[in-house]
Design a protein around this motif. Structure first.
Motif, PDB file in Angstrom:
ATOM      1  N   ALA A 170       0.645  -1.303  -0.386  1.00 40.33           N
ATOM      2  CA  ALA A 170       0.458   0.141  -0.167  1.00 40.33           C
ATOM      3  C   ALA A 170       1.186   1.146   0.130  1.00 40.33           C
ATOM      4  N   ASP A 171       2.030   0.754   0.665  1.00 42.26           N
ATOM      5  CA  ASP A 171       2.983   2.493   0.331  1.00 42.26           C
ATOM      6  C   ASP A 171       4.305   2.229   0.567  1.00 42.26           C
ATOM      7  N   PRO A 172       4.026   1.682  -1.167  1.00 39.92           N
ATOM      8  CA  PRO A 172       5.960   1.305  -1.615  1.00 39.92           C
ATOM      9  C   PRO A 172       6.768   2.043  -1.786  1.00 39.92           C
ATOM     10  N   ALA A 173       6.768   3.274  -1.186  1.00 40.50           N
ATOM     11  CA  ALA A 173       7.779   4.485  -1.116  1.00 40.50           C
ATOM     12  C   ALA A 173       8.785   4.255  -0.064  1.00 40.50           C
ATOM     13  N   ARG A 174       7.441   3.766   1.203  1.00 40.30           N
ATOM     14  CA  ARG A 174       8.435   4.095   2.729  1.00 40.30           C
ATOM     15  C   ARG A 174       8.333   2.412   2.265  1.00 40.30           C
ATOM     16  N   ALA A 175       8.161   1.590   1.350  1.00 39.70           N
ATOM     17  CA  ALA A 175       8.381  -0.288   1.596  1.00 39.70           C
ATOM     18  C   ALA A 175      10.249  -0.304   1.441  1.00 39.70           C
ATOM     19  N   ARG A 176      10.397   0.159  -0.097  1.00 44.56           N
ATOM     20  CA  ARG A 176      11.325   0.257  -0.255  1.00 44.56           C
ATOM     21  C   ARG A 176      12.193   1.167   0.918  1.00 44.56           C
ATOM     22  N   THR A 177      12.805   2.342   1.298  1.00 46.51           N
ATOM     23  CA  THR A 177      12.944   2.781   2.492  1.00 46.51           C
ATOM     24  C   THR A 177      12.927   1.954   3.252  1.00 46.51           C
ATOM     25  N   VAL A 178      12.076   0.768   3.946  1.00 45.22           N
ATOM     26  CA  VAL A 178      13.245   0.535   4.966  1.00 45.22           C
ATOM     27  C   VAL A 178      13.137  -0.986   4.559  1.00 45.22           C
TER      28      VAL A 178
END
Length: 235
Positions: free
Chosen positions: A125-133
């Motif tokens: 649902a939040d791929p930008a955050r997913a990539r960061t973590v």
């Protein structure tokens, strides 16, 4: 029923068969080894170098994403090359398009259930955050599990490549391929890899085939990477 992946090679593919090294692949399979210690006696020497079983949030996140076995998201591993460093692999992970990340994580949603499935849905649902973590987790777990032994692993991987390259030079690609693993055969310009759960035919389309030795993968089989934009690869 026998299952297998078939890599169909044209003349241009045969001339582009090559070897590579994948730090990301080694890391993901190191995580999987930690998740099934009792089934990995060949890795117990390495485990003695790890200071306790990893229990932090970074390890837990990679374990949720990769799972214990079977398919894992291809964005975790770049196309292998002979000189790829961990830093280069991490930098490629930072640049993974969010659309690709979503697509491959959605596959893990289908392959999971319960709280694990819900956590992966939240990443989708939040791929930008997913990539960061995921990038942060990759970096932390690498330092914990593989950074201390990477020089030794790299020597093993390069030695394996040198032996197979010499065998290919002496006896030909087909003979060399037959020594990769008991699940791999080469016949009439097709490389066959026996699989437990998956069948597929891949036309390499002139891009060749990358053969990647691995220290961390389970001894019982090979892994394959078949989907674009990834290079067709046998681990």
């Amino acid at each position: 029923m026998d299952r297998k992946v078939e890599f169909r090679l044209g003349s241009s593919d045969i001339s582009a068969v090559r070897f590579g090294i994948s730090p990301g692949h080694e890391l993901v399979h190191a995580v999987r080894v930690m998740l099934r210690l009792q089934t990995a006696p060949l890795h117990w020497g390495w485990l003695r170098t790890v200071r306790g079983a990893p229990t932090g949030e970074a390890f837990r996140l990679l374990a949720v994403i990769s799972g214990v076995d079977g398919y894992l998201p291809d964005f975790l591993t770049a196309t292998p090359s002979g000189d790829m460093t961990p830093e280069e692999e991490l930098e490629r992970l930072r640049r993974v398009p969010t659309e690709r990340l979503q697509f491959e994580l959605q596959k893990m949603v289908i392959r999971s259930e319960g709280s694990r499935q819900q956590e992966i849905r939240e990443l989708v649902a939040d791929p930008a955050r997913a990539r960061t973590v995921v990038v942060a987790a990759w970096q932390e777990v690498w330092q914990q599990l593989l950074a201390p032994v990477w020089p030794q692993m790299l020597r093993l991987l390069r030695a394996d490549i040198a032996v197979r390259a010499r065998r290919s030079s002496d006896a030909g690609l087909a003979v060399m391929a037959a020594t990769l693993h008991s699940t791999v055969t080469w016949h009439d310009e097709v490389v066959y890899v026996k699989m437990r759960h998956h069948s597929e035919t891949v036309d390499c389309g002139g891009t060749g085939l990358v053969l990647v030795p691995s220290v961390m993968i389970a001894a019982r089989g090979c892994a394959v990477l078949t989907e674009p934009p990834a290079q067709p690869t046998i681990f």
